[in-house]
Design an enzyme around this catalytic site. Structure first.
Site, PDB file in Angstrom:
ATOM      1  N   VAL A  53       9.421   0.645  -4.881  1.00 59.76           N
ATOM      2  CA  VAL A  53      10.279   1.015  -4.388  1.00 59.76           C
ATOM      3  C   VAL A  53      11.424   2.076  -3.994  1.00 59.76           C
ATOM      4  CG1 VAL A  53      12.093  -0.491  -2.814  1.00 59.76           C
ATOM      5  CG2 VAL A  53      10.228  -1.582  -3.823  1.00 59.76           C
TER       6      VAL A  53
ATOM      7  N   LYS B  50      14.082 -10.460  -3.570  1.00 57.17           N
ATOM      8  CA  LYS B  50      14.121 -11.926  -3.007  1.00 57.17           C
ATOM      9  C   LYS B  50      14.319 -13.415  -4.321  1.00 57.17           C
ATOM     10  CE  LYS B  50      10.037 -10.393  -3.760  1.00 57.17           C
ATOM     11  NZ  LYS B  50       9.608  -9.095  -3.102  1.00 57.17           N
TER      12      LYS B  50
ATOM     13  N   GLU C 229      17.544  -7.027   3.277  1.00 60.71           N
ATOM     14  CA  GLU C 229      15.948  -6.294   4.475  1.00 60.71           C
ATOM     15  C   GLU C 229      15.257  -6.405   4.226  1.00 60.71           C
ATOM     16  OE1 GLU C 229      17.020  -6.991   8.493  1.00 60.71           O
ATOM     17  OE2 GLU C 229      14.834  -6.918   7.936  1.00 60.71           O
TER      18      GLU C 229
ATOM     19  N   GLY D  13       8.912  -6.834   3.562  1.00 59.70           N
ATOM     20  CA  GLY D  13       8.711  -5.499   3.862  1.00 59.70           C
ATOM     21  C   GLY D  13       9.272  -4.986   4.562  1.00 59.70           C
TER      22      GLY D  13
ATOM     23  N   ILE E 298       9.269  -5.108   7.860  1.00 58.69           N
ATOM     24  CA  ILE E 298       9.762  -6.181   9.354  1.00 58.69           C
ATOM     25  C   ILE E 298      10.778  -5.927   9.227  1.00 58.69           C
ATOM     26  CG2 ILE E 298       8.824  -7.779  10.790  1.00 58.69           C
ATOM     27  CD1 ILE E 298       6.430  -8.692   9.488  1.00 58.69           C
TER      28      ILE E 298
ATOM     29  N   GLY F 144       0.904  -0.798  -5.391  1.00 58.65           N
ATOM     30  CA  GLY F 144       1.873  -1.261  -5.064  1.00 58.65           C
ATOM     31  C   GLY F 144       2.390  -2.571  -4.774  1.00 58.65           C
TER      32      GLY F 144
ATOM     33  N   GLU G 176       4.266  -7.962  -7.450  1.00 62.38           N
ATOM     34  CA  GLU G 176       5.503  -8.071  -8.222  1.00 62.38           C
ATOM     35  C   GLU G 176       5.135  -7.416  -9.901  1.00 62.38           C
ATOM     36  OE1 GLU G 176       8.353  -8.927  -7.198  1.00 62.38           O
ATOM     37  OE2 GLU G 176       6.991  -8.074  -5.494  1.00 62.38           O
TER      38      GLU G 176
ATOM     39  N   LYS H 109      11.259 -15.971  -1.018  1.00 63.03           N
ATOM     40  CA  LYS H 109      11.158 -15.144   0.802  1.00 63.03           C
ATOM     41  C   LYS H 109      11.739 -16.400   1.906  1.00 63.03           C
ATOM     42  CE  LYS H 109       8.381 -11.211  -0.041  1.00 63.03           C
ATOM     43  NZ  LYS H 109       6.991 -10.935  -0.162  1.00 63.03           N
TER      44      LYS H 109
ATOM     45  N   GLY I 276       4.838  -2.908  -0.035  1.00 62.67           N
ATOM     46  CA  GLY I 276       4.450  -1.429  -0.130  1.00 62.67           C
ATOM     47  C   GLY I 276       5.750  -0.149  -0.222  1.00 62.67           C
TER      48      GLY I 276
HETATM   49  P1  NAP Z   1       8.808  -1.189 -10.057  1.00 58.09           P
HETATM   50  O1  NAP Z   1       7.983  -0.347  -9.275  1.00 58.09           O
HETATM   51  O2  NAP Z   1       7.968  -2.886 -11.538  1.00 58.09           O
HETATM   52  O3  NAP Z   1      10.196  -1.072 -10.048  1.00 58.09           O
HETATM   53  C1  NAP Z   1      11.501  -1.549 -11.472  1.00 58.09           C
HETATM   54  C2  NAP Z   1      11.915  -0.567 -11.619  1.00 58.09           C
HETATM   55  O4  NAP Z   1      13.534  -1.165 -12.128  1.00 58.09           O
HETATM   56  C3  NAP Z   1      11.217   0.731 -12.311  1.00 58.09           C
HETATM   57  O5  NAP Z   1      11.909   2.122 -12.547  1.00 58.09           O
HETATM   58  C4  NAP Z   1      12.374  -0.161 -13.837  1.00 58.09           C
HETATM   59  O6  NAP Z   1      12.262   1.469 -14.686  1.00 58.09           O
HETATM   60  C5  NAP Z   1      13.095  -0.552 -13.810  1.00 58.09           C
HETATM   61  N1  NAP Z   1      13.862  -1.079 -14.305  1.00 58.09           N
HETATM   62  C6  NAP Z   1      13.081  -2.414 -15.013  1.00 58.09           C
HETATM   63  N2  NAP Z   1      14.456  -3.040 -15.614  1.00 58.09           N
HETATM   64  C7  NAP Z   1      15.359  -2.020 -16.015  1.00 58.09           C
HETATM   65  C8  NAP Z   1      16.153  -2.271 -17.019  1.00 58.09           C
HETATM   66  N3  NAP Z   1      16.982  -3.341 -17.705  1.00 58.09           N
HETATM   67  N4  NAP Z   1      17.158  -0.814 -16.888  1.00 58.09           N
HETATM   68  C9  NAP Z   1      16.939   0.338 -15.786  1.00 58.09           C
HETATM   69  N5  NAP Z   1      15.789  -0.499 -15.041  1.00 58.09           N
HETATM   70  C10 NAP Z   1      14.991  -0.866 -15.455  1.00 58.09           C
HETATM   71  O7  NAP Z   1       9.003  -3.020  -8.956  1.00 58.09           O
HETATM   72  P2  NAP Z   1       8.594  -2.327  -7.061  1.00 58.09           P
HETATM   73  O8  NAP Z   1       7.740  -2.699  -6.690  1.00 58.09           O
HETATM   74  O9  NAP Z   1       9.511  -0.769  -6.816  1.00 58.09           O
HETATM   75  O10 NAP Z   1      10.243  -3.236  -6.552  1.00 58.09           O
HETATM   76  C11 NAP Z   1      11.717  -4.065  -6.764  1.00 58.09           C
HETATM   77  C12 NAP Z   1      12.791  -4.659  -6.309  1.00 58.09           C
HETATM   78  O11 NAP Z   1      11.561  -4.516  -5.099  1.00 58.09           O
HETATM   79  C13 NAP Z   1      11.640  -6.121  -6.819  1.00 58.09           C
HETATM   80  O12 NAP Z   1      12.728  -7.504  -6.521  1.00 58.09           O
HETATM   81  C14 NAP Z   1      10.225  -6.556  -6.043  1.00 58.09           C
HETATM   82  O13 NAP Z   1      10.504  -7.531  -5.954  1.00 58.09           O
HETATM   83  C15 NAP Z   1      11.361  -5.489  -5.207  1.00 58.09           C
HETATM   84  N6  NAP Z   1       9.838  -5.391  -3.797  1.00 58.09           N
HETATM   85  C16 NAP Z   1       8.937  -4.967  -3.469  1.00 58.09           C
HETATM   86  C17 NAP Z   1       8.256  -4.637  -2.875  1.00 58.09           C
HETATM   87  C18 NAP Z   1       6.865  -3.905  -3.125  1.00 58.09           C
HETATM   88  O14 NAP Z   1       5.849  -3.735  -2.551  1.00 58.09           O
HETATM   89  N7  NAP Z   1       6.256  -3.578  -4.390  1.00 58.09           N
HETATM   90  C19 NAP Z   1       8.165  -4.945  -1.804  1.00 58.09           C
HETATM   91  C20 NAP Z   1       9.336  -5.433  -0.991  1.00 58.09           C
HETATM   92  C21 NAP Z   1      10.691  -5.676  -2.200  1.00 58.09           C
HETATM   93  P3  NAP Z   1      10.898   1.727 -15.775  1.00 58.09           P
HETATM   94  O15 NAP Z   1      10.111   3.081 -14.343  1.00 58.09           O
HETATM   95  O16 NAP Z   1      10.935   3.085 -16.482  1.00 58.09           O
HETATM   96  O17 NAP Z   1       9.535   1.503 -16.008  1.00 58.09           O
HETATM   97  N1  HSE Z   2       4.734  -8.854  -3.577  1.00 57.62           N
HETATM   98  C1  HSE Z   2       5.296  -8.911  -2.769  1.00 57.62           C
HETATM   99  C2  HSE Z   2       4.367  -9.007  -1.579  1.00 57.62           C
HETATM  100  C3  HSE Z   2       5.958  -7.098  -2.166  1.00 57.62           C
HETATM  101  O1  HSE Z   2       3.615  -8.431  -1.592  1.00 57.62           O
HETATM  102  O2  HSE Z   2       4.358  -9.168  -0.646  1.00 57.62           O
HETATM  103  C4  HSE Z   2       6.775  -7.688  -0.569  1.00 57.62           C
HETATM  104  O3  HSE Z   2       8.153  -8.741  -0.861  1.00 57.62           O
END
Ligand code: NAP
Ligand code: HSE
Length: 441
Positions: A16, A107, A131, A136, A138, A189, A192, A207, A306
């Site tokens: 993200v 969330k 949001e 995601g 929406i 991506g 989680e 959520k 994503g």
């Molecule tokens: P991700 O790809 O695992 O990225 C997490 C990031 O946080 C990485 O850059 C990681 O560093 C960093 N991080 C983790 N712990 C840390 C710490 N202690 N100190 C400093 N940096 C730290 O996760 P993501 O998919 O982007 O998701 C991030 C958030 O958005 C989550 O809350 C997730 O539930 C939410 N979300 C995700 C999506 C989705 O589609 N992926 C959609 C909606 C919401 P490194 O890169 O160095 O490991």
């Molecule tokens: N892992 C979550 C999903 C990311 O698949 O819906 C979006 O919140």
């Protein structure tokens, strides 16, 4: 045009975070035209400084100290995009106490610590925007909070986890197992960092708890959410669904019982009519059906996970945050979420025991005389009326039979009691698998 700049700190630069960075840069001109300011990501925090990133960044802006980024006086807006509930809580708390506007996609954080975080918002006069935390790309948070503000919500239900919907869709279309598809969902991506949050239904439940808060001003305790994930959904369940005009979907429900004013939250694999508005929503797409007393039903569909879809939602909050800073200034912000519980005082939270539904039950039993009679008598003892029973041999397991039973409308409580008794049968070979048919009534 003002030459003012707004500085953004990204705590987290994974799927993200990198999406937000990429699109804030690629849309800088459009954002300047919209807001008359330039927005820059000036600081980034990650865990592993040596990790290779997909987008090019100025190394000097990157640190492994998210608290330092969150409290840096030069940062106007902090985006918490790390995930988890421990460091994320510390970072969000520190930023809010330092008077920043915080944007989060997390969330789990809101579900576990929302009550406390919003009380910090109230005390310190900041903002917490979220949001991207539900569905995601929406804009369902804005829809419920702003577009539907005059409504009382009897029910909100839908597909809230993109990973599970992607897995269930490919299981149905390609006959693959959920483990094989989960590997793909991680690569894309969608999943989680801890994928059990997705497949065990926990992410969808987080959520749903956020939606319940938005709609009813009440934080539902997670232990009151009726929860089951998709790990036990088999190809047999999916075949039954296809043969009978259904699709298996992981459906989250936030339901307010009219008479008792009780709030129920559940996340369950569910047989949904294929031709219904949710039944045809496939892949990583999410769908949310919102029932308001003034508007009636509105349905929102779009990509639920994503990099790009989520970045779109995060940036919509960043733009709201920028407007708060530009038009009111850091000292004179006005609340953009009504923090006072809407009906909080008169709603009780309980498990969805009284919800009426038809149910699907799959049993694997020893193929012996009298087994069917025993099963039928268990259902009868709980006043559950059966609509159909199909028995099939289990080809690879001699002397075993697979039974698929559907019921007429009954309560969740009655079906759970029946399932507990079925689980005690000596002839039972596997744990019973049960899911509702249709969403809610
Ligand atoms: P991700 O790809 O695992 O990225 C997490 C990031 O946080 C990485 O850059 C990681 O560093 C960093 N991080 C983790 N712990 C840390 C710490 N202690 N100190 C400093 N940096 C730290 O996760 P993501 O998919 O982007 O998701 C991030 C958030 O958005 C989550 O809350 C997730 O539930 C939410 N979300 C995700 C999506 C989705 O589609 N992926 C959609 C909606 C919401 P490194 O890169 O160095 O490991
Ligand atoms: N892992 C979550 C999903 C990311 O698949 O819906 C979006 O919140």
């Amino acid at each position: 045009m003002s030459n003012r700049t707004i500085n953004i700190g990204l705590c987290g630069f994974g799927v993200v975070g990198q999406g937000v960075y990429e699109h804030l840069n690629s849309k800088r001109q459009a954002l300047r035209e919209l807001l008359c300011v330039d927005m820059f990501v000036t600081r980034i925090a990650v865990r592993d400084l040596s990790k290779k990133r997909d987008v090019e960044i100025d190394e000097s802006s990157v640190s492994n100290d998210p608290i330092a980024v969150a409290t840096d006086p030069s940062i106007d807006i902090v985006c918490e995009l790390m995930g988890g509930t421990e460091i994320a809580r510390e970072v969000t708390t520190a930023a809010l106490k330092a008077g920043k506007i915080v944007v989060t996609a997390n969330k789990a954080l809101l579900c576990d610590h929302g009550r406390e975080l919003f009380s910090i918002v109230r005390e310190f006069g900041g903002h917490l925007l979220f949001e991207a935390s539900v569905a995601g790309g929406i804009p369902v948070i804005k829809a419920i909070r702003e577009g539907l503000v005059i409504n009382d919500f009897s029910s909100i239900y839908g597909i809230l986890n993109g990973t599970c919907n992607y897995i269930l869709t490919r299981m149905a279309n390609e006959g693959l197992s959920y483990q094989e598809i989960l590997v793909e969902a991680k690569k894309l991506g969608y999943a989680e960092a801890d994928e059990s949050l997705d497949v065990d239904g926990i992410d969808a439940a987080h959520k749903a708890v956020v939606l319940a808060y938005l709609a009813h001003g009440k934080w539902v305790d997670f232990k009151n959410v009726r929860l089951m994930g998709i790990k036990d959904v088999s190809q047999e369940d999916i075949r039954f669904a296809k043969d009978n005009g259904y699709a298996v979907k992981l459906i989250a429900v936030v339901n307010k019982e009219r008479e008792r004013k009780a709030l129920h939250v559940s996340v369950l694999p569910t047989l949904v009519e294929k031709t219904s508005s949710l039944g045809s929503v496939d892949g990583v797409y999410n769908a949310v059906s919102v029932h308001g007393d003034v508007v009636g039903e509105t349905v929102y569909i779009g990509p639920g996970a994503g990099r790009h879809a989520t970045a779109s939602a995060v940036i919509s909050d960043v733009v709201d945050a920028a407007k708060l800073l530009i038009f009111r200034g850091p000292e004179g912000r006005f609340p953009i979420i009504d923090l006072a519980p809407k009906n909080g005082g008169c709603i009780e939270v309980s498990r969805p025991s009284e919800i009426q539904s038809r149910f699907y039950i799959r049993l694997v039993v020893m193929d012996q005389p009298g087994v069917m009679a025993e099963i039928a008598s268990i259902f009868a003892s709980h006043q559950v009326s059966l609509a159909s029973v199909t028995q099939k041999e289990v080809p690879e397991k001699a002397e075993r039979a697979s039974l698929i039973i559907t019921t007429h409308s009954t309560t969740e409580e009655a079906i759970q009691r029946a399932v507990v008794d079925l689980g005690c049968l000596a002839t039972l070979e596997e744990e019973p698998f049960c899911m509702p048919i249709g969403t809610i009534s």
